[in-house]
Design an enzyme around this catalytic site. Structure first.
Site, PDB file in Angstrom:
ATOM      1  N   THR A 134      81.708 -28.862  29.043  1.00 58.23           N
ATOM      2  CA  THR A 134      81.160 -27.845  29.946  1.00 58.23           C
ATOM      3  C   THR A 134      82.135 -27.655  31.094  1.00 58.23           C
ATOM      4  O   THR A 134      82.997 -28.332  31.135  1.00 58.23           O
ATOM      5  CB  THR A 134      79.775 -28.415  30.769  1.00 58.23           C
ATOM      6  OG1 THR A 134      78.935 -27.624  31.175  1.00 58.23           O
ATOM      7  CG2 THR A 134      80.195 -29.571  31.347  1.00 58.23           C
ATOM      8  N   HIS A 173      74.767 -31.133  31.474  1.00 61.18           N
ATOM      9  CA  HIS A 173      75.162 -30.644  32.609  1.00 61.18           C
ATOM     10  C   HIS A 173      73.989 -30.485  33.693  1.00 61.18           C
ATOM     11  O   HIS A 173      73.245 -29.343  33.712  1.00 61.18           O
ATOM     12  CB  HIS A 173      75.665 -29.336  32.538  1.00 61.18           C
ATOM     13  CG  HIS A 173      76.340 -28.459  33.393  1.00 61.18           C
ATOM     14  ND1 HIS A 173      77.499 -27.927  33.101  1.00 61.18           N
ATOM     15  CD2 HIS A 173      76.092 -28.459  34.736  1.00 61.18           C
ATOM     16  CE1 HIS A 173      77.834 -27.334  34.349  1.00 61.18           C
ATOM     17  NE2 HIS A 173      76.984 -27.733  35.283  1.00 61.18           N
ATOM     18  N   CYS A 177      77.998 -30.429  40.316  1.00 59.66           N
ATOM     19  CA  CYS A 177      76.960 -30.737  39.115  1.00 59.66           C
ATOM     20  C   CYS A 177      77.583 -31.979  38.438  1.00 59.66           C
ATOM     21  O   CYS A 177      78.929 -32.415  38.758  1.00 59.66           O
ATOM     22  CB  CYS A 177      77.019 -29.693  38.372  1.00 59.66           C
ATOM     23  SG  CYS A 177      76.188 -28.263  38.830  1.00 59.66           S
TER      24      CYS A 177
END
Length: 161
Positions: free
Chosen positions: A23, A46, A29
């Protein structure tokens, strides 16, 4: 030849064998990597926010730490992983913006990290390593077969946790 499966924001994917999941652009995040070391089955979620109960119309479960981790675990078990052997690593949760204004909305990265750790503890999944906080973004690649979680950041040496 192995495949590298891309996981978008508020998304998850599971793989095994030589395949990996990645990711891009983890700021506040968190990328939560979970695997079964015996089978090499694992995946990555994620997450963007800590708690699905704080948001209305929260049908995108991988967006939140509480529901995203549950869904990732279920997907790993469905693919053949054993729930009792799962282990985790996390990365992300940066403080990307200045700390002014409402402390709760500004400290999303810290809250995401805390919520992820809390959910893993509730599910009795050991957290083997983490790379969270600071003020820079991260791109990650997770290899479930080996457990290597590669973290890349602009201007920083690559690290493996």
């Amino acid at each position: 030849m192995s495949n590298v499966i891309k996981v978008g924001m508020a998304d998850l994917a599971v793989c095994s064998g030589e395949d990996a999941v990645t990711t891009l652009g983890l700021g506040s995040c968190i990328g939560i990597a979970i695997r079964d070391p015996a089978t090499g089955i694992g995946g990555l979620v994620h997450i963007m926010l800590p708690d699905s109960t704080e948001i209305r119309n929260n049908s995108n479960r991988p967006k939140f730490a509480d529901t995203g981790i549950e869904d990732l675990v279920n997907a790993i078990v469905k693919k053949g992983g054993n729930r009792s052997r799962l282990v985790a690593k996390i990365a992300g949760g940066a403080q990307m913006f200045g700390a002014s204004g409402n402390a709760n909305t500004i400290r999303v990265g810290e809250r995401n990290a805390q919520a992820s750790k809390k959910k893993l503890m509730q599910m009795r999944i050991p957290l083997l390593a983490s790379d969270t906080g600071n003020t820079y973004g991260r791109t990650v690649i997770f290899y479930p077969k080996t457990g290597d979680y590669v973290i890349r950041s602009v201007g920083k040496p690559e690290k493996v946790i």
